[in-house]
Design a protein around this motif. Structure first.
Motif, mmCIF file in Angstrom:
data_model
loop_
_atom_site.group_PDB
_atom_site.id
_atom_site.type_symbol
_atom_site.label_atom_id
_atom_site.label_comp_id
_atom_site.label_asym_id
_atom_site.label_seq_id
_atom_site.Cartn_x
_atom_site.Cartn_y
_atom_site.Cartn_z
ATOM 1 N N LYS A 216 0.866 -1.184 0.000
ATOM 2 C CA LYS A 216 0.000 0.000 0.000
ATOM 3 C C LYS A 216 0.903 1.235 0.000
ATOM 4 O O LYS A 216 1.837 1.326 0.795
ATOM 5 C CB LYS A 216 -0.888 -0.006 1.242
ATOM 6 C CG LYS A 216 -1.868 1.176 1.321
ATOM 7 C CD LYS A 216 -2.407 1.384 2.726
ATOM 8 C CE LYS A 216 -3.293 0.251 3.185
ATOM 9 N NZ LYS A 216 -3.986 0.572 4.469
ATOM 10 N N GLY B 40 0.379 4.707 -7.741
ATOM 11 C CA GLY B 40 0.334 3.326 -7.282
ATOM 12 C C GLY B 40 -0.743 3.025 -6.274
ATOM 13 O O GLY B 40 -1.356 1.963 -6.314
ATOM 14 N N CYS C 278 -3.187 1.661 -4.072
ATOM 15 C CA CYS C 278 -3.343 0.305 -3.532
ATOM 16 C C CYS C 278 -3.477 -0.732 -4.656
ATOM 17 O O CYS C 278 -4.245 -1.682 -4.554
ATOM 18 C CB CYS C 278 -4.544 0.257 -2.592
ATOM 19 S SG CYS C 278 -4.295 -0.876 -1.200
ATOM 20 N N GLY C 279 -2.714 -0.509 -5.736
ATOM 21 C CA GLY C 279 -2.692 -1.482 -6.830
ATOM 22 C C GLY C 279 -3.261 -0.939 -8.121
ATOM 23 O O GLY C 279 -4.287 -0.267 -8.112
ATOM 24 N N GLY C 280 -2.609 -1.233 -9.239
ATOM 25 C CA GLY C 280 -2.927 -0.599 -10.505
ATOM 26 C C GLY C 280 -3.719 -1.443 -11.494
ATOM 27 O O GLY C 280 -3.534 -2.665 -11.599
ATOM 28 N N CYS D 25 -5.960 3.310 -10.101
ATOM 29 C CA CYS D 25 -5.593 2.468 -8.965
ATOM 30 C C CYS D 25 -6.759 2.325 -7.995
ATOM 31 O O CYS D 25 -7.676 3.145 -7.985
ATOM 32 C CB CYS D 25 -4.428 3.095 -8.172
ATOM 33 S SG CYS D 25 -3.039 3.633 -9.150
ATOM 34 N N ARG D 26 -6.672 1.314 -7.149
ATOM 35 C CA ARG D 26 -7.517 1.310 -5.952
ATOM 36 C C ARG D 26 -7.042 2.490 -5.111
ATOM 37 O O ARG D 26 -5.928 2.508 -4.607
ATOM 38 C CB ARG D 26 -7.313 0.024 -5.145
ATOM 39 C CG ARG D 26 -8.052 -1.169 -5.637
ATOM 40 C CD ARG D 26 -8.205 -2.253 -4.584
ATOM 41 N NE ARG D 26 -6.963 -2.666 -3.921
ATOM 42 C CZ ARG D 26 -6.891 -3.586 -2.967
ATOM 43 N NH1 ARG D 26 -7.979 -4.189 -2.538
ATOM 44 N NH2 ARG D 26 -5.742 -3.907 -2.424
ATOM 45 N N ARG E 75 -7.099 5.769 -6.376
ATOM 46 C CA ARG E 75 -6.842 6.936 -7.217
ATOM 47 C C ARG E 75 -7.396 6.715 -8.619
ATOM 48 O O ARG E 75 -7.001 5.785 -9.313
ATOM 49 C CB ARG E 75 -5.353 7.230 -7.291
ATOM 50 C CG ARG E 75 -5.017 8.588 -7.898
ATOM 51 C CD ARG E 75 -4.871 8.565 -9.413
ATOM 52 N NE ARG E 75 -3.764 7.722 -9.854
ATOM 53 C CZ ARG E 75 -3.516 7.432 -11.127
ATOM 54 N NH1 ARG E 75 -4.325 7.874 -12.083
ATOM 55 N NH2 ARG E 75 -2.509 6.636 -11.453
ATOM 56 N N ILE F 145 -3.631 -7.510 -9.484
ATOM 57 C CA ILE F 145 -3.588 -6.229 -10.182
ATOM 58 C C ILE F 145 -2.957 -6.403 -11.558
ATOM 59 O O ILE F 145 -2.345 -7.434 -11.848
ATOM 60 C CB ILE F 145 -2.794 -5.189 -9.358
ATOM 61 C CG1 ILE F 145 -1.382 -5.712 -9.047
ATOM 62 C CG2 ILE F 145 -3.541 -4.832 -8.079
ATOM 63 C CD1 ILE F 145 -0.491 -4.738 -8.276
ATOM 64 N N THR G 60 3.328 -0.286 -8.965
ATOM 65 C CA THR G 60 4.082 0.943 -9.150
ATOM 66 C C THR G 60 5.588 0.735 -9.050
ATOM 67 O O THR G 60 6.073 -0.048 -8.221
ATOM 68 C CB THR G 60 3.655 2.003 -8.117
ATOM 69 O OG1 THR G 60 4.495 3.159 -8.252
ATOM 70 C CG2 THR G 60 3.784 1.479 -6.697
ATOM 71 N N CYS H 94 -1.227 -6.772 -5.049
ATOM 72 C CA CYS H 94 -1.008 -5.715 -4.063
ATOM 73 C C CYS H 94 -1.380 -6.267 -2.694
ATOM 74 O O CYS H 94 -2.463 -6.838 -2.527
ATOM 75 C CB CYS H 94 -1.858 -4.481 -4.365
ATOM 76 S SG CYS H 94 -1.735 -3.204 -3.078
ATOM 77 N N TYR I 135 -12.526 4.053 -7.009
ATOM 78 C CA TYR I 135 -12.366 2.700 -7.532
ATOM 79 C C TYR I 135 -13.552 1.802 -7.221
ATOM 80 O O TYR I 135 -14.033 1.057 -8.079
ATOM 81 C CB TYR I 135 -11.082 2.067 -6.969
ATOM 82 C CG TYR I 135 -10.949 0.613 -7.316
ATOM 83 C CD1 TYR I 135 -10.426 0.220 -8.548
ATOM 84 C CD2 TYR I 135 -11.357 -0.395 -6.433
ATOM 85 C CE1 TYR I 135 -10.327 -1.124 -8.888
ATOM 86 C CE2 TYR I 135 -11.270 -1.726 -6.770
ATOM 87 C CZ TYR I 135 -10.745 -2.083 -8.001
ATOM 88 O OH TYR I 135 -10.666 -3.411 -8.331
#
Length: 344
Positions: free
Chosen positions: A121, A135, A137-139, A149-150, A152, A170, A174, A217, A339
Motif C-alpha cells: 500500500k 500506485g 493500492c494497486g494498478g 488504482c484502488r 486513485r 492487479i 508501481t 497488491c 475505484y
C-alpha cells in the motif's frame, strides 16, 4: 567459504538525490533486516555529493556506480544485471518504509510461484491519511490505456480508511516500490529502456501478466511516498513522456483485433487532451502531446519486433485486470470517481 546471498535486494536508483537519501534511507536500513536483505544504491552518474554522503553516513549500503544518467528504465536494467538475490525491490529514493514492510510481499513470492511481482500500500508521505497518486493500492487500466488504482482515479485521490485492506490481483505495480522475482525480470527483458521514464513499469507488468504470471497488491505492507520528485505535474517533458510511452505500451501489448479500434479513438482523445491543455493556459503541454504522437509514429518500425515477441509469448486471451470499459466515460459521464464505484 561462499558468501551468503540474501533473499532480497532493495535497489534504490539515485540521480543527484543526496538530500532525499539522507532523509529516507535511514528507514530503509532500519527496517530491512541485514540477514535477509541487501540495501543497494545504483547511482545514475550523479554530480552532487551523493556518493560521498553514502560512504560517510551509510557505510553498510552497497553502491553500484554508472558513468552517466541512464534514466529510470535502463538504470534499473543496468543495476539488476549485477544482482544475484532471488528477489528485488525497485524502490524510489523518496520512500519511507515501515517496520515489517518486507514480510508480506516476500511471503507471497515465496509461497506462490505464479506470483511474479508485488506492491505494498502506497500512502502519501506529505498527507498520511491519503493514498499516493502513483500506485495507491494497486494498478489497473481501462481498454484505452488510461491507468488507475484502488484509491486513485485520474486526479481524484482517496483517503485511506481501510477500504482496500485486502490482497488483490492487479495489472500493474508501481515502480515506486516494486517487488519482483529477479530471474523473471531479466528473462522478460526488464524495463523498456526506450521509455527512459514514466509508465515503463506498467509496460513490464502488462507484459508479465499477459504471459500468465500474477501480480498482487498486499496492503499488509505499507510505505510512504513523496512522489513527483523528478518532474512536476505541469512539466511539458512529463506530458511528452506519458503520452508517447502510453501509446508505445498500447502498440506493444494490445491484441491484434483491439489495436486499430483503440488507436483510432486515442487519436481523438489525445487531441482533445491537447486542446484542454491549451485552453487551460498550458500551450507547451499541448504541443508536447503533438510531439509525443509524432515521436510515437517515428518509433513504430523499431517497436514492431517487440510487439511481435509480446504477442508470441502471450498466454492469456483476456486479462481480468485490464478493464473492458472506458474510464473517461465512467468518470466524466457517470460520475464514478472512486475505484469501488467502478464496474468490478
Amino acid at each position: 567459504m561462499e558468501k551468503k546471498i540474501n533473499k532480497i535486494a532493495v535497489v534504490i536508483l539515485n540521480w543527484n538525490g543526496s538530500a532525499l537519501m539522507e532523509r529516507f534511507l535511514p528507514s530503509v536500513v532500519r527496517h530491512s533486516p541485514a540477514d535477509i536483505a541487501d540495501v543497494i544504491v545504483a547511482d545514475n552518474g550523479s554530480t552532487d555529493n551523493s556518493l560521498a554522503m553514502l560512504s560517510e553516513k551509510f557505510p553498510t549500503v552497497r553502491t553500484i556506480c554508472f558513468d552517466k544518467n541512464y534514466g529510470f528504465a535502463e538504470g534499473y536494467n543496468q543495476a539488476l544485471r549485477q544482482i544475484e538475490n532471488p528477489y528485488c525491490v525497485l524502490l524510489n529514493s523518496d520512500v519511507e518504509v515501515t517496520p515489517g514492510w518486507l514480510d508480506a510481499p516476500l511471503r507471497l513470492l515465496e509461497n506462490d510461484p505464479t506470483i511474479v511481482a508485488v506492491q505494498p500500500k502506497i500512502i502519501a508521505e506529505r498527507q498520511r491519511d491519503t493514498f499516493e497518486y502513483a500506485g495507491a493500492c494497486g494498478g489497473f487500466m481501462d481498454k484505452y490505456g488510461y491507468p488507475f488504482c484502488r484509491g486513485r482515479v485520474f486526479h481524484v485521490v482517496e483517503k485511506n480508511n481501510g477500504q482496500y485492506d485486502s490482497d488483490i490481483d492487479i495489472l500493474w505495480a508501481t515502480g515506486a516500490c516494486l517487488f519482483i522475482r529477479t530471474a523473471i525480470y531479466k528473462e522478460a527483458g526488464g524495463l523498456d529502456s526506450g521509455f527512459f521514464a514514466h509508465q515503463e513499469e506498467i509496460d513490464l507488468c502488462w507484459r508479465l501478466r499477459s504471459r500468465g504470471y500474477r501480480l498482487v497488491c498486499t496492503p499488509q505492507s505499507t510505505v510512504y511516498h513523496v512522489g513527483g520528485g523528478t518532474l512536476n505535474a505541469e512539466s511539458p517533458r512529463k506530458t511528452f513522456l506519458n503520452f508517447r510511452n502510453n501509446l508505445l505500451m498500447l502498440y506493444k501489448n494490445l491484441p491484434e483485433k483491439e489495436l486499430k479500434p483503440v488507436m483510432r479513438l486515442r487519436f481523438w482523445l489525445d487531441y482533445i487532451a491537447a486542446a484542454k491543455f491549451f485552453l487551460c493556459g498550458h500551450p507547451r503541454n499541448a504541443f508536447a502531446v503533438y510531439q509525443a504522437r509524432k515521436e510515437f509514429h517515428r518509433l513504430l518500425p523499431e517497436y514492431k519486433q517487440k510487439r511481435e515477441e509480446n504477442l508470441r509469448l502471450a498466454k492469456l486471451v483476456s486479462i481480468p485486470e485490464l478493464k473492458s470499459y472506458s474510464l473517461l466515460a465512467q468518470f466524466y459521464l457517470k460520475g464514478r470517481k472512486h475505484y469501488n464505484e467502478l464496474p468490478q
